[in-house]
Design an enzyme around this catalytic site. Structure first.
Site, PDB file in Angstrom:
ATOM      1  N   GLU A 259      45.735 -12.035 -16.298  1.00  0.00           N
ATOM      2  CA  GLU A 259      46.098 -12.255 -17.702  1.00  0.00           C
ATOM      3  C   GLU A 259      47.557 -12.686 -17.688  1.00  0.00           C
ATOM      4  OE1 GLU A 259      47.946 -12.293 -20.487  1.00  0.00           O
ATOM      5  OE2 GLU A 259      47.666 -10.231 -21.186  1.00  0.00           O
ATOM      6  N   GLU A 268      57.176 -17.319 -19.941  1.00  0.00           N
ATOM      7  CA  GLU A 268      57.260 -16.368 -18.824  1.00  0.00           C
ATOM      8  C   GLU A 268      56.839 -16.989 -17.489  1.00  0.00           C
ATOM      9  OE1 GLU A 268      55.213 -12.738 -19.798  1.00  0.00           O
ATOM     10  OE2 GLU A 268      56.875 -12.014 -21.016  1.00  0.00           O
ATOM     11  N   HIS A 409      48.009 -10.253 -29.738  1.00  0.00           N
ATOM     12  CA  HIS A 409      49.415  -9.888 -29.557  1.00  0.00           C
ATOM     13  C   HIS A 409      50.279 -11.108 -29.268  1.00  0.00           C
ATOM     14  CE1 HIS A 409      48.440 -10.162 -25.249  1.00  0.00           C
ATOM     15  NE2 HIS A 409      49.739 -10.166 -25.013  1.00  0.00           N
TER      16      HIS A 409
END
Length: 461
Positions: A259, A268, A409
């Site tokens: 993930e 990221e 999220h």
């Protein structure tokens, strides 16, 4: 002071706090290592020294040059470097004279800004790394200490709680594995960035004969307990470390699950690590999941939100603070956007398959066309992504992070416009987007948008 790079300048004082110039010559590899050495070996904090003497930029420059040029100095004497002669650098291009370094130490001491963010920026702009310039796919080139802030952020339970409670995310991975047991039966699976180990345990329950779970964050220590608590330690092996730095206990794996997705999909740059694992460990005929990904843009009309974040600065308690717009607008926002504010159909700007995508594909430029559905003013563009689990699956699974479905999220990424753009029903709003890594911090993104005659710059960091 123990010196940086190729110099041999050291100091000794009556309390023997400093390295002895006559007997000890230290060459340290970076600014960060120098500061750590001063603190750990000599109990000296340059930040506290800056604070104690209330140094401004010039005072800091004098301090460093004084230390570089002086044999002895008592920490308890009045500031002896307060002379114009110490404005002249002792070392050419001295890394310790960076304004950013001074700012970092000053704010560290006063505690008025995120030390983690400042420290990461300081380390990643270290001149010892070629002035901050990095090659493509530079995440794999980061030294462990440079990447520590990133992994430390995943050591706390709260971020994992948020991800586990994201049912869209977690149940998609679960359904993909549980509904495709033939894909996992007797296979060796690698979980990159395993966190609490939830995906690894899904894979084991789906029939994998062995699962290797890798994570550099300290959360893996809890994952070890979780795996034992659930009686899966015979099939799940946990390895602490960056995938780029460790050696797996197997030569090849059949499946890689991860993930890795960040805001606007690529924030990221964890996909870099997944691709590294793919190229290093995936067996011929093996698969990476999720396999298919798309990134999309859509137009938004939300004058209320625009007023809260942009027009707000034009009158703040009666004062014009509009200069703040230049700082606020380039920071892409991550928030939940109401589907009712959309004024166009989404347009896919990038799609790829994790089984064959290359690092160079993750930095791109793309034209897009948004068909406007309402005559109004466009106040922002939003970005989101979709992923699929399809390769060799009897039961395919997909999920979206767009505003038209249950929230995740990841929310959506919002690129606010300084001035709302008038649009009309049926109009094709054409533009161009470029997405690149920040060379000083390859985990962050720099985004440029061209919209009509406007050229807009944003960052995700």
């Amino acid at each position: 002071l123990c010196s940086l790079d190729s110099t041999d300048v050291s100091l000794v004082d009556s309390t023997d706090v400093w390295c002895d110039r006559a007997h000890v010559h230290r060459r340290l590899a970076s600014v960060t290592e120098t500061l750590q050495h001063c603190s750990s070996d000599h109990g000296l904090s340059l930040a506290k020294l800056v604070h104690k003497h209330r140094l401004d930029d010039y005072g800091y420059i004098k301090l460093i040059n004084f230390i570089r040029s002086t044999v002895s100095y008592s920490l308890y004497a009045p500031a002896p470097w307060d002379s114009e002669e110490f404005l002249r650098p002792v070392l050419q291009d001295d890394p310790l004279l960076q304004t950013e370094l001074f700012l970092f130490m000053k704010l560290t001491c006063y505690g008025c800004v995120s030390v983690r963010v400042l420290a990461q920026g300081l380390v990643l702009s270290d001149p010892g790394r070629g002035g901050g310039a990095r090659a493509l796919g530079a995440v794999s080139e980061l030294r462990e200490e440079e990447d520590q802030a990133y992994f430390s952020s995943y050591s706390h339970f709260s971020i994992h709680e948020e991800m586990l409670k994201d049912r869209v995310r977690t149940e998609s991975y679960r359904d993909f594995m549980y509904k495709n047991p033939a894909l996992f039966k007797d296979k060796v699976v690698l979980d990159v960035g395993c966190g609490t180990g939830i995906l690894s345990m899904f894979a084991a329950k789906a029939g994998a004969k062995r699962v290797i779970a890798v994570d550099q964050s300290d959360i893996i220590l809890h994952a070890m307990d979780i795996v034992r608590l659930n009686g899966l330690e015979d099939r799940v092996t946990l390895v602490k470390g960056r995938i780029e730095d460790i050696t797996l206990p197997v030569d090849k794996v059949d499946i890689i699950v991860s993930e890795w997705m960040g805001y606007f999909l690529l924030f990221e740059s964890m996909l870099d690590s997944v691709l590294y694992a793919r190229d290093m460990y995936l067996a011929d005929g093996g698969s990476v999941f999720p396999d298919l990904c798309t990134m999309s843009l859509a137009a938004v009309a939300d004058p209320l939100k625009h007023g809260e974040h942009v027009a707000f600065w034009e009158s703040v308690y009666g004062f014009d603070m509009s200069v703040m717009k230049a700082v606020v607008i380039p920071e892409a926002a991550v928030e939940v956007v109401s589907a009712e504010t959309l004024i166009s159909e989404p347009a896919v700007i990038k799609s790829f398959d994790c089984n064959d995508v290359s690092l160079s594909d993750l930095e791109f430029e793309s034209d897009f066309c948004l068909k406007i559905s309402k005559t109004t003013h466009c106040t922002a563009l939003l970005g989101f992504f979709d992923v699929w689990f399809e390769r060799g699956c009897a039961e395919k699974v997909t999920f979206s992070t767009g505003p038209h479905v249950d929230k995740t999220h990841w929310k959506q990424t919002v690129f606010l416009l300084e001035k709302p753009l008038p649009v009309q029903t049926g109009e094709e709003l054409k533009g161009r987007i470029s997405v690149h890594k920040n060379r000083k911090d390859p985990r962050s993104l720099l985004i440029r948008l061209e919209l009509r005659d406007r050229r807009l710059h944003y960052s995700l960091q």
